[in-house]
Scaffold this motif. Structure first.
Motif, PDB file in Angstrom:
ATOM      1  N   THR A   1      98.559  51.721  62.825  1.00 23.64           N
ATOM      2  CA  THR A   1      98.390  52.544  64.007  1.00 23.64           C
ATOM      3  C   THR A   1      99.750  52.677  64.691  1.00 23.64           C
ATOM      4  OG1 THR A   1      97.018  52.940  65.967  1.00 23.64           O
ATOM      5  CG2 THR A   1      97.807  50.691  65.660  1.00 23.64           C
TER       6      THR A   1
ATOM      7  N   HIS B   1     101.830  53.479  68.634  1.00 24.08           N
ATOM      8  CA  HIS B   1     101.636  53.403  70.082  1.00 24.08           C
ATOM      9  C   HIS B   1     102.964  53.660  70.770  1.00 24.08           C
ATOM     10  CE1 HIS B   1      99.990  52.198  73.886  1.00 24.08           C
ATOM     11  NE2 HIS B   1     100.812  51.182  74.014  1.00 24.08           N
TER      12      HIS B   1
ATOM     13  N   LYS C   1      91.530  47.149  59.741  1.00 21.49           N
ATOM     14  CA  LYS C   1      91.648  48.337  60.588  1.00 21.49           C
ATOM     15  C   LYS C   1      92.256  47.941  61.920  1.00 21.49           C
ATOM     16  CE  LYS C   1      90.496  52.689  60.149  1.00 21.49           C
ATOM     17  NZ  LYS C   1      90.995  53.477  59.030  1.00 21.49           N
TER      18      LYS C   1
ATOM     19  N   ALA D   1      93.683  49.604  66.035  1.00 22.00           N
ATOM     20  CA  ALA D   1      93.837  50.693  67.005  1.00 22.00           C
ATOM     21  C   ALA D   1      94.379  50.088  68.291  1.00 22.00           C
ATOM     22  CB  ALA D   1      92.489  51.352  67.271  1.00 22.00           C
TER      23      ALA D   1
ATOM     24  N   ASP E   1      94.127  50.151  72.381  1.00 21.73           N
ATOM     25  CA  ASP E   1      93.237  50.666  73.424  1.00 21.73           C
ATOM     26  C   ASP E   1      94.021  51.039  74.685  1.00 21.73           C
ATOM     27  OD1 ASP E   1      93.763  48.299  74.773  1.00 21.73           O
ATOM     28  OD2 ASP E   1      91.787  47.416  74.404  1.00 21.73           O
TER      29      ASP E   1
ATOM     30  N   SER F   1      87.014  50.688  66.083  1.00 24.78           N
ATOM     31  CA  SER F   1      87.543  51.836  66.824  1.00 24.78           C
ATOM     32  C   SER F   1      87.431  51.537  68.312  1.00 24.78           C
ATOM     33  CB  SER F   1      86.786  53.111  66.460  1.00 24.78           C
ATOM     34  OG  SER F   1      85.408  52.923  66.697  1.00 24.78           O
TER      35      SER F   1
ATOM     36  N   ALA G   1      86.969  59.598  62.442  1.00 25.26           N
ATOM     37  CA  ALA G   1      87.671  59.563  63.730  1.00 25.26           C
ATOM     38  C   ALA G   1      87.379  60.838  64.508  1.00 25.26           C
ATOM     39  CB  ALA G   1      89.176  59.419  63.508  1.00 25.26           C
TER      40      ALA G   1
ATOM     41  N   LYS H   1      91.620  63.650  69.417  1.00 28.32           N
ATOM     42  CA  LYS H   1      92.007  63.008  70.684  1.00 28.32           C
ATOM     43  C   LYS H   1      91.279  63.635  71.891  1.00 28.32           C
ATOM     44  CE  LYS H   1      95.451  60.851  68.408  1.00 28.32           C
ATOM     45  NZ  LYS H   1      94.841  60.250  67.242  1.00 28.32           N
TER      46      LYS H   1
ATOM     47  N   ALA I   1      93.672  60.546  59.967  1.00 34.24           N
ATOM     48  CA  ALA I   1      94.221  60.407  61.324  1.00 34.24           C
ATOM     49  C   ALA I   1      94.415  61.787  61.926  1.00 34.24           C
ATOM     50  CB  ALA I   1      95.551  59.658  61.273  1.00 34.24           C
TER      51      ALA I   1
ATOM     52  N   ALA J   1      99.113  57.605  60.487  1.00 36.87           N
ATOM     53  CA  ALA J   1      99.164  57.680  61.953  1.00 36.87           C
ATOM     54  C   ALA J   1     100.208  58.716  62.355  1.00 36.87           C
ATOM     55  CB  ALA J   1      99.514  56.317  62.551  1.00 36.87           C
TER      56      ALA J   1
END
Length: 609
Positions: free
Chosen positions: A327, A329, A373, A375, A377, A417, A499, A502, A542, A586
């Motif tokens: 992932t 960020h 997996k 992600a 938050d 998720s 998924a 967004k 993704a 990603a």
């Protein structure tokens, strides 16, 4: 639509406890070489973020060495194949391929004129061979050993000499060419792990599992002395590397130290203490120009500092095992790539000015098994699930694991998720667990289907769960519970990943039948488009931040970038990770895609639409 490979963030060496790791260096001293899986990795020694990966071996590669000319590299694999390939061109064209014996190749050496190659290992009928690089015809016989040969070297000045070291506790000395066995060296009481001539050819040394390093005359093979008296190291010695001027050498040991030796006085000038953990055992080393490198069992590459032996100048971190999850960020204007591997290790790769390609890790004890997996938050926590039956919430700002941020699952989780408001959905074997603020609040079990993947709508109102039966069931989130009201949609086969975009407008679902299906949320989850192109099971997807494109990766080693509104408008990246399927995708921004794979490398791509 077009793509360009912008960055390769290479894997670390593949390590095995109790097994020496041979590092290669280029004759000019600018790059170094090592292997991981089916890949040979070439890294710039001054800026290790610059790397090149050669992946043409169909089997695991064990060793790679530059020819003294610098124009070619010879690499050997577990099947006994040697490939000799060009270093000057980006394509690394194959020059020659040989099969000197059947079995794992453990070490390779060239003569100084780059015309002859010796290789040794675990052959069935013989343990070594020496041959002409351009015809493969034999120029001698490597005999005199009764077990696996671990190490070989050739004197880089005339008259040529060849030495080998074996699991039969012996070294062997050869004259040539053609190379003929002269005598055995029987000073070690355990396996001989490494043998190396000094660059000037006046000396050679042998290092063994008995902790001893012996020094010999390069021309006659007569023993001169042992380094450090009775023992050079408290543990087995796995590797040695000479200084360019032949006056010093470094040795790497299972006692978690590297030592710098003065050959003239046979004493240790410096002891580098690399740590106290078993992962700090030192299994390889390389002296390149002014750089002293060692490799830990963890795969970490240490740049040693002679003036501060307890603290390396720098340590290159990363993955040494296959990457399974990914992932990205953004934090403080910089992007970070998080990747989780087969052994539970999570790597933090930072991008941005002056920091691109810097690897780091979280402190403390993390996952103990495959990270399936991950992600991030809205509370800046990396949410990860692992085969160790836990879900972790780790602060990306504090960068440390803590026991209080770990949630134990009843059964193994396989997908996680997140959504705003501290919500997380963990899909486990036969169970779906709903979490809020790092606590389990609701569990769905005794299901009439096997759940495979899940996604929470960004609005937090719906949790979609994809099953092995090809159905996607839509649960409504009611306070702290999930309620199934009979609504489901169909994928084309068993669901592998899913998924929401967004903005929450679409739900994309990948399946084992090679299809990606996109549903329109506002239109009662009607099918927006089916996306065909993959030749094998699709395993990951993704969404782009632009909500108009998404990427999928499959077992066919392909990555596709799709356009939601037009299934025919697609970008295909074949061989994104050659010979390895893609395990994670990603987006850093709408034009930058990151891919990971079982080759343990991370790649960054620039996309143009």
């Amino acid at each position: 639509m077009s793509y360009e490979l912008k960055h390769i963030f290479a894997s670390l060496p593949q390590m095995e406890r109790g097994v020496a790791k041979v590092l290669g260096g280029d004759p000019k001293g600018n790059t170094f070489l090592y292997t991981n899986g089916k890949s040979v990795i070439i890294r710039n020694i001054n800026n290790p973020a610059i790397a090149d990966i050669y992946t043409e071996h169909p089997h695991q590669v064990t060793v790679a060495k530059y020819a003294p000319s610098g124009f070619y590299i010879a690499s050997g694999d577990v099947s006994g194949k040697i490939r000799i390939w060009d270093t000057t061109q980006k394509e690394h064209l194959l020059k020659y391929e040989y099969q000197p014996f059947g079995g794992k190749i453990k070490d390779i050496a060239w003569t100084e004129d780059s015309k002859r190659i010796a290789c040794v290992g675990e052959g069935r009928e013989k343990f070594g061979a020496v041959f002409l690089w351009d015809t493969g015809s034999s120029v001698g016989e490597i005999s005199g050993h009764s077990k696996v040969i671990n190490s070989v070297d050739i004197k880089q000045t005339r008259p040529y000499r060849l030495i080998s070291g074996s699991d039969d506790n012996c070294g062997a000395f050869f004259e040539g060419p053609p190379f003929k066995f002269k005598f055995s060296i029987t000073d070690h009481s355990r396996f001989v792990n490494c043998v190396r001539f000094s660059p000037d050819g006046n000396r050679f040394c042998t290092a063994g599992a008995d902790g001893q390093i012996f020094l010999y005359d390069g021309k006659t093979g007569e023993k001169i002395c042992s380094l450090g008296g009775a023992k050079a190291h408290e543990g087995g010695v796995y590797a040695v590397s000479w200084s360019p001027d032949s006056s010093q050498l470094i040795s790497a040991s299972g006692d978690k130290t590297v030592k710098l030796w003065d050959v003239g006085t046979s004493t240790a000038l410096t002891t580098f203490n690399m740590g106290a953990d078993v992962m700090d055992q030192q299994l390889g080393c390389l002296w390149q120009k002014d750089h002293l490198l060692s490799v830990s069992l963890s795969g970490y590459i240490n740049y040693l500092d002679k003036s501060n032996p307890d603290r390396p100048l720098r340590t290159i971190k990363g993955h040494s095992k296959s990457i399974q999850s990914l992932t990205v960020h953004k934090n403080g204007g910089r992007s970070y790539i998080y990747s989780g591997s087969h052994d539970g290790h999570i790597n933090i790769l930072s991008l941005g000015r002056g920091h691109t390609g810097e690897n780091n890790d979280f402190s403390g004890k993390g996952h103990s098994n495959l990270v399936t997996k991950m992600a991030v938050d809205d509370a800046d926590q990396l949410v990860t699930c692992s085969m160790d039956d836990t879900v972790r919430f780790t602060s990306v700002t504090k960068k440390e694991y803590s026991a209080s941020n770990l949630v134990k699952m009843d059964v193994q989780p396989k997908h996680v998720s997140v959504a705003a408001g501290g919500l997380a959905l963990a899909v486990c074997i036969g169970q779906v667990v709903f979490l809020k603020d790092k606590k389990k609040v609701f569990t769905l079990d005794s299901l009439d289907y096997e759940p495979e993947a899940g996604a929470i709508h960004p609005g937090g109102s719906t949790a979609a769960v994809g099953g092995a039966d090809g159905k996607v069931r839509l649960y409504s989130v009611q306070g702290n519970t999930l309620k199934y009201e009979g609504k489901s949609v169909e994928a084309k086969g068993p669901v592998t990943d899913m998924a929401y975009s967004k903005d929450g407008a679409y739900l994309a679902v990948t399946d084992e039948k090679k299809v990606v299906t996109v549903f329109t949320v506002a239109d009662n989850y009607s099918v927006k488009n089916d996306f065909y192109g993959h030749h094998a099971k699709v395993v990951t997807l993704a969404w782009s931040p632009d909500n108009e494109h998404f990427a999928s990766g499959g077992m066919d080693m392909m990555v596709y970038v799709w356009t939601v509104n037009d299934a025919d408008k697609r970008l295909k990246i074949p061989d994104a990770h050659r010979l390895h399927h893609v395990s994670g995708l990603a987006w850093i921004d709408e034009h930058t895609l990151v891919t990971t794979s079982h080759d343990a490398s991370v790649k960054q791509w620039t996309l143009k639409f």
